[in-house]
Scaffold this motif. Structure first.
Motif, mmCIF file in Angstrom:
data_model
loop_
_atom_site.group_PDB
_atom_site.id
_atom_site.type_symbol
_atom_site.label_atom_id
_atom_site.label_comp_id
_atom_site.label_asym_id
_atom_site.label_seq_id
_atom_site.Cartn_x
_atom_site.Cartn_y
_atom_site.Cartn_z
ATOM 1 N N ALA A 176 0.829 -1.209 0.000
ATOM 2 C CA ALA A 176 0.000 0.000 0.000
ATOM 3 C C ALA A 176 0.865 1.261 0.000
ATOM 4 O O ALA A 176 0.543 2.240 -0.685
ATOM 5 C CB ALA A 176 -0.926 0.002 1.211
ATOM 6 N N ILE A 177 1.967 1.245 0.745
ATOM 7 C CA ILE A 177 2.861 2.411 0.777
ATOM 8 C C ILE A 177 3.519 2.605 -0.586
ATOM 9 O O ILE A 177 3.616 3.728 -1.083
ATOM 10 C CB ILE A 177 3.911 2.274 1.900
ATOM 11 N N ASN A 178 3.939 1.502 -1.211
ATOM 12 C CA ASN A 178 4.540 1.591 -2.547
ATOM 13 C C ASN A 178 3.546 2.144 -3.569
ATOM 14 O O ASN A 178 3.922 2.890 -4.468
ATOM 15 C CB ASN A 178 5.049 0.227 -3.011
ATOM 16 N N MET A 179 2.271 1.767 -3.450
ATOM 17 C CA MET A 179 1.248 2.194 -4.404
ATOM 18 C C MET A 179 0.774 3.627 -4.142
ATOM 19 O O MET A 179 0.188 4.249 -5.016
ATOM 20 C CB MET A 179 0.034 1.252 -4.346
ATOM 21 N N SER A 180 1.018 4.151 -2.939
ATOM 22 C CA SER A 180 0.521 5.483 -2.582
ATOM 23 C C SER A 180 1.398 6.568 -3.201
ATOM 24 O O SER A 180 2.440 6.288 -3.789
ATOM 25 C CB SER A 180 0.485 5.645 -1.064
ATOM 26 N N ASP A 181 0.960 7.833 -3.012
ATOM 27 C CA ASP A 181 1.715 8.963 -3.554
ATOM 28 C C ASP A 181 2.695 9.552 -2.531
ATOM 29 O O ASP A 181 3.152 10.672 -2.693
ATOM 30 C CB ASP A 181 0.754 10.051 -4.034
ATOM 31 N N VAL A 182 3.037 8.773 -1.494
ATOM 32 C CA VAL A 182 3.933 9.254 -0.449
ATOM 33 C C VAL A 182 5.349 9.457 -0.991
ATOM 34 O O VAL A 182 6.046 10.370 -0.587
ATOM 35 C CB VAL A 182 3.946 8.279 0.761
ATOM 36 N N GLY A 183 5.749 8.594 -1.925
ATOM 37 C CA GLY A 183 7.069 8.732 -2.534
ATOM 38 C C GLY A 183 8.201 8.220 -1.669
ATOM 39 O O GLY A 183 9.335 8.680 -1.783
ATOM 40 N N LEU A 184 7.905 7.265 -0.776
ATOM 41 C CA LEU A 184 8.929 6.687 0.091
ATOM 42 C C LEU A 184 8.973 5.178 -0.126
ATOM 43 O O LEU A 184 7.954 4.553 -0.402
ATOM 44 C CB LEU A 184 8.612 6.992 1.560
ATOM 45 N N THR A 185 10.156 4.594 0.051
ATOM 46 C CA THR A 185 10.311 3.151 -0.103
ATOM 47 C C THR A 185 10.339 2.494 1.267
ATOM 48 O O THR A 185 11.193 2.813 2.094
ATOM 49 C CB THR A 185 11.618 2.830 -0.852
ATOM 50 N N PRO A 186 9.400 1.567 1.522
ATOM 51 C CA PRO A 186 9.370 0.903 2.827
ATOM 52 C C PRO A 186 10.440 -0.181 2.951
ATOM 53 O O PRO A 186 10.760 -0.852 1.979
ATOM 54 C CB PRO A 186 7.968 0.296 2.870
ATOM 55 N N ASN A 187 10.987 -0.321 4.159
ATOM 56 C CA ASN A 187 11.927 -1.399 4.484
ATOM 57 C C ASN A 187 11.248 -2.296 5.512
ATOM 58 O O ASN A 187 10.935 -1.855 6.607
ATOM 59 C CB ASN A 187 13.227 -0.841 5.080
ATOM 60 N N ASN A 188 11.049 -3.563 5.145
ATOM 61 C CA ASN A 188 10.346 -4.510 6.001
ATOM 62 C C ASN A 188 11.368 -5.450 6.638
ATOM 63 O O ASN A 188 12.078 -6.149 5.933
ATOM 64 C CB ASN A 188 9.350 -5.290 5.131
ATOM 65 N N ASP A 189 11.434 -5.461 7.990
ATOM 66 C CA ASP A 189 12.388 -6.353 8.654
ATOM 67 C C ASP A 189 11.702 -7.564 9.282
ATOM 68 O O ASP A 189 12.286 -8.249 10.111
ATOM 69 C CB ASP A 189 13.232 -5.591 9.688
ATOM 70 N N GLY A 190 10.462 -7.836 8.924
ATOM 71 C CA GLY A 190 9.741 -8.992 9.440
ATOM 72 C C GLY A 190 8.807 -8.669 10.587
ATOM 73 O O GLY A 190 7.890 -9.430 10.872
ATOM 74 N N SER A 191 9.017 -7.569 11.278
ATOM 75 C CA SER A 191 8.111 -7.202 12.364
ATOM 76 C C SER A 191 7.710 -5.726 12.301
ATOM 77 O O SER A 191 6.669 -5.344 12.810
ATOM 78 C CB SER A 191 8.741 -7.511 13.720
ATOM 79 N N ILE A 192 8.553 -4.919 11.677
ATOM 80 C CA ILE A 192 8.301 -3.470 11.578
ATOM 81 C C ILE A 192 8.623 -3.010 10.158
ATOM 82 O O ILE A 192 9.577 -3.495 9.548
ATOM 83 C CB ILE A 192 9.187 -2.686 12.578
ATOM 84 N N VAL A 193 7.836 -2.073 9.660
ATOM 85 C CA VAL A 193 8.148 -1.420 8.388
ATOM 86 C C VAL A 193 8.765 -0.068 8.733
ATOM 87 O O VAL A 193 8.200 0.684 9.527
ATOM 88 C CB VAL A 193 6.882 -1.234 7.519
ATOM 89 N N ARG A 194 9.925 0.203 8.147
ATOM 90 C CA ARG A 194 10.587 1.491 8.376
ATOM 91 C C ARG A 194 10.543 2.306 7.091
ATOM 92 O O ARG A 194 10.762 1.778 6.010
ATOM 93 C CB ARG A 194 12.045 1.286 8.780
ATOM 94 N N LEU A 195 10.287 3.604 7.260
ATOM 95 C CA LEU A 195 10.346 4.529 6.133
ATOM 96 C C LEU A 195 11.427 5.556 6.451
ATOM 97 O O LEU A 195 11.330 6.273 7.446
ATOM 98 C CB LEU A 195 9.010 5.256 5.949
ATOM 99 N N ASN A 196 12.474 5.578 5.622
ATOM 100 C CA ASN A 196 13.518 6.582 5.807
ATOM 101 C C ASN A 196 13.159 7.786 4.955
ATOM 102 O O ASN A 196 12.882 7.661 3.768
ATOM 103 C CB ASN A 196 14.888 6.022 5.413
ATOM 104 N N ILE A 197 13.165 8.952 5.582
ATOM 105 C CA ILE A 197 12.797 10.185 4.888
ATOM 106 C C ILE A 197 14.082 10.848 4.409
ATOM 107 O O ILE A 197 14.824 11.402 5.222
ATOM 108 C CB ILE A 197 12.046 11.151 5.834
#
Length: 182
Positions: free
Chosen positions: A78-99
């Motif tokens: 959903a984050i990839n498809m949105s217009d946020v323009g950020l790439t999510p990093n999934n570590d298996g328990s948490i999704v991190r977005l680096n700005i």
């Protein structure tokens, strides 16, 4: 429509504009960036903020910890498809977005977007004014109020309109300053 009603609607238009501004990315992490992200969860479109804890550990990172670990992939998609323009990093328990820091070009795009949202807010305030003035004119035409009362009410409505358009301009100036501050 009376003046109090029109003023309430104008306040709501200003609040809506403010919440739209909150979804515009600045150089810092802000949880409201994800307000418009909708996740397809078991076939139901669900707002991300109702599926996960969203945290800001530092100025350039947003963490998303879902209540249901099985939804991590859906959130990432959903984050990839949105217009946020950020790439999510999934570590298996948490999704991190680096700005990442905004480039000057991207900052200018964000300023233009903020100006567009401000103009939409102003248009809605003006539409409320138009409806209120039409209501007053109708009352005058039906002889419910005199011409002087009608003119006074229209002046009051115009003053309220000017006040709320000025508020939107103030919000826009603050948002532009926020976006352009490095």
């Amino acid at each position: 429509m009376n003046i109090e009603e029109a003023e309430k609607k104008m306040k709501k238009a200003v609040e809506a504009t403010q919440s739209s501004f909150n979804t515009i990315r600045t150089g810092r992490a802000n949880a409201s960036l994800l307000d418009r992200v909708i996740v397809e969860y078991y076939g139901v479109p669900t707002p991300l903020k109702s599926m996960a804890n969203i945290g800001i550990p530092d100025a350039s990172t947003i963490t998303i910890q879902p209540f249901d670990k099985s939804s991590l992939g859906l959130i990432e998609k959903a984050i990839n498809m949105s217009d946020v323009g950020l790439t999510p990093n999934n570590d298996g328990s948490i999704v991190r977005l680096n700005i990442p820091p905004l480039t000057s070009e991207r900052r200018q795009e964000m300023v233009k977007l903020a100006a567009k949202l401000a103009e939409e807010g102003k248009v809605s305030v003006r539409n409320i004014r138009r409806d209120a003035v039409d209501s007053v004119r109708k009352q005058e035409k039906n002889s419910d109020i005199s011409k002087d009362e009608s003119r006074d009410l229209q002046d009051k409505i115009q003053k309220k309109t000017d006040k709320y358009i000025a508020k939107i301009d103030e919000l826009l100036a603050a948002k532009e300053k926020d976006i352009t501050t490095v």
